[in-house]
Scaffold this motif. Structure first.
Motif, PDB file in Angstrom:
ATOM      1  N   SER A 188      52.308  32.931  32.937  1.00 26.10           N
ATOM      2  CA  SER A 188      50.993  32.646  32.348  1.00 26.10           C
ATOM      3  C   SER A 188      50.656  33.707  31.308  1.00 26.10           C
ATOM      4  CB  SER A 188      49.928  32.654  33.449  1.00 26.10           C
ATOM      5  OG  SER A 188      48.641  32.596  32.865  1.00 26.10           O
ATOM      6  N   VAL A 189      50.239  33.246  30.128  1.00 19.18           N
ATOM      7  CA  VAL A 189      49.842  34.162  29.053  1.00 19.18           C
ATOM      8  C   VAL A 189      48.342  33.988  28.809  1.00 19.18           C
ATOM      9  CG1 VAL A 189      50.139  34.716  26.607  1.00 19.18           C
ATOM     10  CG2 VAL A 189      52.124  34.050  27.989  1.00 19.18           C
ATOM     11  N   VAL A 190      47.639  35.113  28.705  1.00 22.36           N
ATOM     12  CA  VAL A 190      46.202  35.088  28.418  1.00 22.36           C
ATOM     13  C   VAL A 190      45.952  35.896  27.148  1.00 22.36           C
ATOM     14  CG1 VAL A 190      43.897  35.665  29.260  1.00 22.36           C
ATOM     15  CG2 VAL A 190      45.674  34.978  30.890  1.00 22.36           C
ATOM     16  N   LEU A 191      45.363  35.241  26.150  1.00 19.13           N
ATOM     17  CA  LEU A 191      45.031  35.906  24.887  1.00 19.13           C
ATOM     18  C   LEU A 191      43.541  36.219  24.872  1.00 19.13           C
ATOM     19  CD1 LEU A 191      46.939  33.426  22.524  1.00 19.13           C
ATOM     20  CD2 LEU A 191      47.821  35.532  23.568  1.00 19.13           C
ATOM     21  N   PHE A 192      43.163  37.274  24.153  1.00 23.99           N
ATOM     22  CA  PHE A 192      41.744  37.604  24.048  1.00 23.99           C
ATOM     23  C   PHE A 192      41.189  37.162  22.701  1.00 23.99           C
ATOM     24  CE2 PHE A 192      39.724  40.085  27.522  1.00 23.99           C
ATOM     25  CZ  PHE A 192      40.664  39.746  28.478  1.00 23.99           C
ATOM     26  N   ALA A 193      40.340  36.122  22.750  1.00 20.50           N
ATOM     27  CA  ALA A 193      39.617  35.652  21.567  1.00 20.50           C
ATOM     28  C   ALA A 193      38.222  36.264  21.616  1.00 20.50           C
ATOM     29  CB  ALA A 193      39.591  34.130  21.557  1.00 20.50           C
ATOM     30  N   SER A 194      37.189  35.506  21.276  1.00 20.80           N
ATOM     31  CA  SER A 194      35.816  36.036  21.277  1.00 20.80           C
ATOM     32  C   SER A 194      34.835  34.896  21.069  1.00 20.80           C
ATOM     33  CB  SER A 194      35.650  37.048  20.131  1.00 20.80           C
ATOM     34  OG  SER A 194      34.291  37.396  19.968  1.00 20.80           O
ATOM     35  N   THR A 195      33.596  35.116  21.534  1.00 19.95           N
ATOM     36  CA  THR A 195      32.541  34.156  21.194  1.00 19.95           C
ATOM     37  C   THR A 195      32.360  34.067  19.671  1.00 19.95           C
ATOM     38  OG1 THR A 195      30.994  35.958  21.624  1.00 19.95           O
ATOM     39  CG2 THR A 195      31.129  34.225  23.290  1.00 19.95           C
ATOM     40  N   ALA A 196      32.755  35.131  18.958  1.00 23.78           N
ATOM     41  CA  ALA A 196      32.652  35.089  17.480  1.00 23.78           C
ATOM     42  C   ALA A 196      33.455  33.914  16.921  1.00 23.78           C
ATOM     43  CB  ALA A 196      33.148  36.403  16.879  1.00 23.78           C
ATOM     44  N   GLY A 197      34.563  33.579  17.573  1.00 24.11           N
ATOM     45  CA  GLY A 197      35.370  32.433  17.136  1.00 24.11           C
ATOM     46  C   GLY A 197      34.608  31.132  17.304  1.00 24.11           C
ATOM     47  N   HIS A 198      33.824  31.024  18.389  1.00 20.47           N
ATOM     48  CA  HIS A 198      33.003  29.820  18.599  1.00 20.47           C
ATOM     49  C   HIS A 198      31.830  29.798  17.626  1.00 20.47           C
ATOM     50  CE1 HIS A 198      34.950  28.322  22.264  1.00 20.47           C
ATOM     51  NE2 HIS A 198      35.095  29.591  22.599  1.00 20.47           N
ATOM     52  N   MET A 199      31.256  30.990  17.374  1.00 25.60           N
ATOM     53  CA  MET A 199      30.081  31.043  16.498  1.00 25.60           C
ATOM     54  C   MET A 199      30.430  30.658  15.055  1.00 25.60           C
ATOM     55  SD  MET A 199      28.569  34.435  18.256  1.00 25.60           S
ATOM     56  CE  MET A 199      27.318  34.947  17.137  1.00 25.60           C
ATOM     57  N   LEU A 200      31.698  30.788  14.715  1.00 24.21           N
ATOM     58  CA  LEU A 200      32.140  30.372  13.377  1.00 24.21           C
ATOM     59  C   LEU A 200      31.988  28.861  13.207  1.00 24.21           C
ATOM     60  CD1 LEU A 200      33.547  31.548  10.805  1.00 24.21           C
ATOM     61  CD2 LEU A 200      35.727  30.944  11.879  1.00 24.21           C
ATOM     62  N   GLY A 201      31.997  28.142  14.331  1.00 26.35           N
ATOM     63  CA  GLY A 201      31.918  26.686  14.241  1.00 26.35           C
ATOM     64  C   GLY A 201      33.240  26.097  13.783  1.00 26.35           C
ATOM     65  N   SER A 202      33.182  24.850  13.332  1.00 24.61           N
ATOM     66  CA  SER A 202      34.428  24.144  13.039  1.00 24.61           C
ATOM     67  C   SER A 202      34.721  24.028  11.542  1.00 24.61           C
ATOM     68  CB  SER A 202      34.365  22.743  13.656  1.00 24.61           C
ATOM     69  OG  SER A 202      33.230  22.079  13.145  1.00 24.61           O
ATOM     70  N   VAL A 203      33.888  24.654  10.699  1.00 19.35           N
ATOM     71  CA  VAL A 203      34.028  24.432   9.252  1.00 19.35           C
ATOM     72  C   VAL A 203      35.399  24.825   8.700  1.00 19.35           C
ATOM     73  CG1 VAL A 203      31.683  24.390   8.339  1.00 19.35           C
ATOM     74  CG2 VAL A 203      32.722  26.572   8.910  1.00 19.35           C
ATOM     75  N   PHE A 204      36.008  25.866   9.268  1.00 19.80           N
ATOM     76  CA  PHE A 204      37.309  26.309   8.752  1.00 19.80           C
ATOM     77  C   PHE A 204      38.470  25.894   9.661  1.00 19.80           C
ATOM     78  CE2 PHE A 204      34.461  29.840   7.119  1.00 19.80           C
ATOM     79  CZ  PHE A 204      34.377  29.329   5.839  1.00 19.80           C
ATOM     80  N   ASP A 205      38.194  24.983  10.593  1.00 14.36           N
ATOM     81  CA  ASP A 205      39.229  24.661  11.587  1.00 14.36           C
ATOM     82  C   ASP A 205      40.517  24.130  10.966  1.00 14.36           C
ATOM     83  OD1 ASP A 205      37.770  25.579  13.678  1.00 14.36           O
ATOM     84  OD2 ASP A 205      37.405  23.632  14.611  1.00 14.36           O
ATOM     85  N   GLN A 206      40.376  23.333   9.917  1.00 14.46           N
ATOM     86  CA  GLN A 206      41.595  22.775   9.320  1.00 14.46           C
ATOM     87  C   GLN A 206      42.481  23.888   8.761  1.00 14.46           C
ATOM     88  OE1 GLN A 206      41.036  19.606   6.450  1.00 14.46           O
ATOM     89  NE2 GLN A 206      43.201  19.715   5.905  1.00 14.46           N
ATOM     90  N   GLN A 207      41.850  24.821   8.011  1.00 13.31           N
ATOM     91  CA  GLN A 207      42.620  25.928   7.437  1.00 13.31           C
ATOM     92  C   GLN A 207      43.209  26.816   8.537  1.00 13.31           C
ATOM     93  OE1 GLN A 207      39.552  24.908   6.374  1.00 13.31           O
ATOM     94  NE2 GLN A 207      39.103  25.689   4.334  1.00 13.31           N
ATOM     95  N   ILE A 208      42.418  27.037   9.605  1.00  7.90           N
ATOM     96  CA  ILE A 208      42.886  27.918  10.688  1.00  7.90           C
ATOM     97  C   ILE A 208      44.050  27.253  11.425  1.00  7.90           C
ATOM     98  CG2 ILE A 208      42.227  29.036  12.862  1.00  7.90           C
ATOM     99  CD1 ILE A 208      39.326  29.196  11.675  1.00  7.90           C
ATOM    100  N   ALA A 209      43.899  25.954  11.700  1.00 10.06           N
ATOM    101  CA  ALA A 209      44.979  25.242  12.401  1.00 10.06           C
ATOM    102  C   ALA A 209      46.258  25.264  11.575  1.00 10.06           C
ATOM    103  CB  ALA A 209      44.555  23.814  12.709  1.00 10.06           C
ATOM    104  N   GLU A 210      46.113  25.047  10.250  1.00  6.24           N
ATOM    105  CA  GLU A 210      47.295  25.086   9.370  1.00  6.24           C
ATOM    106  C   GLU A 210      47.919  26.473   9.356  1.00  6.24           C
ATOM    107  OE1 GLU A 210      45.777  21.742   6.200  1.00  6.24           O
ATOM    108  OE2 GLU A 210      46.253  23.745   5.416  1.00  6.24           O
ATOM    109  N   ALA A 211      47.068  27.499   9.214  1.00 12.40           N
ATOM    110  CA  ALA A 211      47.579  28.880   9.135  1.00 12.40           C
ATOM    111  C   ALA A 211      48.340  29.237  10.400  1.00 12.40           C
ATOM    112  CB  ALA A 211      46.422  29.851   8.908  1.00 12.40           C
ATOM    113  N   VAL A 212      47.769  28.889  11.543  1.00  5.73           N
ATOM    114  CA  VAL A 212      48.428  29.213  12.818  1.00  5.73           C
ATOM    115  C   VAL A 212      49.690  28.357  12.972  1.00  5.73           C
ATOM    116  CG1 VAL A 212      48.163  29.106  15.330  1.00  5.73           C
ATOM    117  CG2 VAL A 212      46.328  30.052  13.927  1.00  5.73           C
ATOM    118  N   GLY A 213      49.577  27.077  12.662  1.00  7.03           N
ATOM    119  CA  GLY A 213      50.729  26.180  12.819  1.00  7.03           C
ATOM    120  C   GLY A 213      51.892  26.574  11.921  1.00  7.03           C
ATOM    121  N   GLU A 214      51.572  27.010  10.704  1.00 11.64           N
ATOM    122  CA  GLU A 214      52.632  27.354   9.730  1.00 11.64           C
ATOM    123  C   GLU A 214      52.992  28.830   9.775  1.00 11.64           C
ATOM    124  OE1 GLU A 214      51.036  25.920   6.029  1.00 11.64           O
ATOM    125  OE2 GLU A 214      50.895  23.869   6.820  1.00 11.64           O
ATOM    126  N   ARG A 215      52.301  29.607  10.598  1.00 15.72           N
ATOM    127  CA  ARG A 215      52.560  31.067  10.697  1.00 15.72           C
ATOM    128  C   ARG A 215      52.396  31.723   9.338  1.00 15.72           C
ATOM    129  NH1 ARG A 215      52.064  29.398  15.559  1.00 15.72           N
ATOM    130  NH2 ARG A 215      53.536  30.056  17.155  1.00 15.72           N
TER     131      ARG A 215
END
Ligand SMILES: NC(=O)c1ccc[n+]([C@@H]2O[C@H](COP(=O)([O-])OP(=O)(O)OC[C@H]3O[C@@H](n4cnc5c(N)ncnc54)[C@H](O)[C@@H]3O)[C@@H](O)[C@H]2O)c1
Length: 265
Positions: free
Chosen positions: A120-147
């Motif tokens: 089991s792996v546990v990463l530390f994110a933050s409520t700041a990630g939730h407070m950002l909302g979903s406006v940049f989700d597409q760019q973030i998903a692409e950045a993470v997916g494409e490394r």
């Protein structure tokens, strides 16, 4: 067989507390932080109580992550709690993305190959990630997916935005890697802490009065102790969480319930 839990950021705050809680739950420990002296001093009390290995270095250093990966491959590591991170006041937007997100991606990409089956792996994110909302989700998903974090570096116009982007990215990383870990019967999740009583939050609160207001307006209007988050990390590492993967767990005293809109709008 001795089962090891890797804890990063183990010299301070929630990493330090996670080492305590995991050892009490029966885990042997592999502890990582920037500075060997600080790491050993902070965890001196653990050494007499069970197997404790240390490895000091910077997780943004590719060579260090390779050395850590070799070390993990030589042990049976069945849990990883990745707490190392920096807050907006601790670095430039680029350094924040490097430490919080690029290093998390590099570590997880190594872990998936060397960690034990069923881990089991546990990463530390933050409520700041939730407070950002979903406006940049597409760019973030692409950045993470494409490394490739180039487009996030363009969006990160301040340390605060960089921090929120990096932590939303960590939440996406857990989702992104769930399938890969699942192929080894393993799990990966993130935790999003609210405001926790650690050296990091004290430094931030001194600069950002809004944080005090967030605490005061929360359903549980206090700072949490690091141990209260470490206990959730230990739960996620335990068989009790055997069907929990690819998700984010909020440990924030309900602070997000008081927000009606996100900070990017
Ligand atoms: N404290 C809070 O209120 C809070 C809230 C939400 C999320 N978080 C996140 O939780 C995690 C733990 O926070 P904390 O408050 O315990 O922080 P902390 O500052 O007390 O401890 C973080 C540890 O990470 C280590 N570290 C930093 N950069 C590193 C690197 N490049 N390589 C290796 N080690 C490194 C530091 O030396 C330090 O010991 C962080 O990822 C943080 O962003 C904290």
């Amino acid at each position: 067989m001795t089962q090891y839990a890797l804890v990063t950021g183990a010299a301070s705050g929630m990493g330090r507390a996670s080492a305590d809680v995991l050892q009490a739950a029966g885990w042997s420990l592999l502890l990582v932080d920037l500075d060997a002296g600080k790491l050993e001093t902070a965890n001196a009390g653990l050494a007499g109580k069970g197997a404790v290995n240390w490895l000091a270095g910077d997780l943004t250093d590719v060579d260090f992550v390779s050395r850590l990966s070799d070390k993990i491959a030589g042990l049976t590591v069945s849990a990883a709690v990745h707490c190392a991170g920096i807050s907006p006041g601790m670095g430039s937007p680029s350094r924040i993305l490097d430490v919080n997100l690029a290093a998390s991606i590099a570590l997880v990409d190594k872990l998936v190959n060397v960690i034990a089956d069923g881990a089991s792996v546990v990463l530390f994110a933050s409520t700041a990630g939730h407070m950002l909302g979903s406006v940049f989700d597409q760019q973030i998903a692409e950045a993470v997916g494409e490394r490739d974090l180039a487009q996030l570096r363009d969006l990160a116009t301040s340390p605060e935005i960089a921090y929120a982007l990096s932590k939303r990215g960590v939440q996406f990383l857990a989702r992104n890697m769930a399938l890969a870990f699942g192929k080894k019967n393993g799990r990966i999740n993130s935790i999003s802490p609210g405001i926790i009583d650690t050296p990091m939050s004290h430094a931030e609160m001194a600069q950002q009065p809004l944080m005090k207001t967030i605490v005061e307006n929360s359903p549980l209007p206090r700072l949490a102790q690091p141990r209260e988050v470490a206990e959730v990390a230990a739960f996620l590492c335990s068989p009790a969480a055997s069907f929990v993967t690819g998700t984010d767990i909020l440990v924030d005293g309900g602070s997000l319930t008081t927000f009606t809109h996100n900070i990017a709008e």
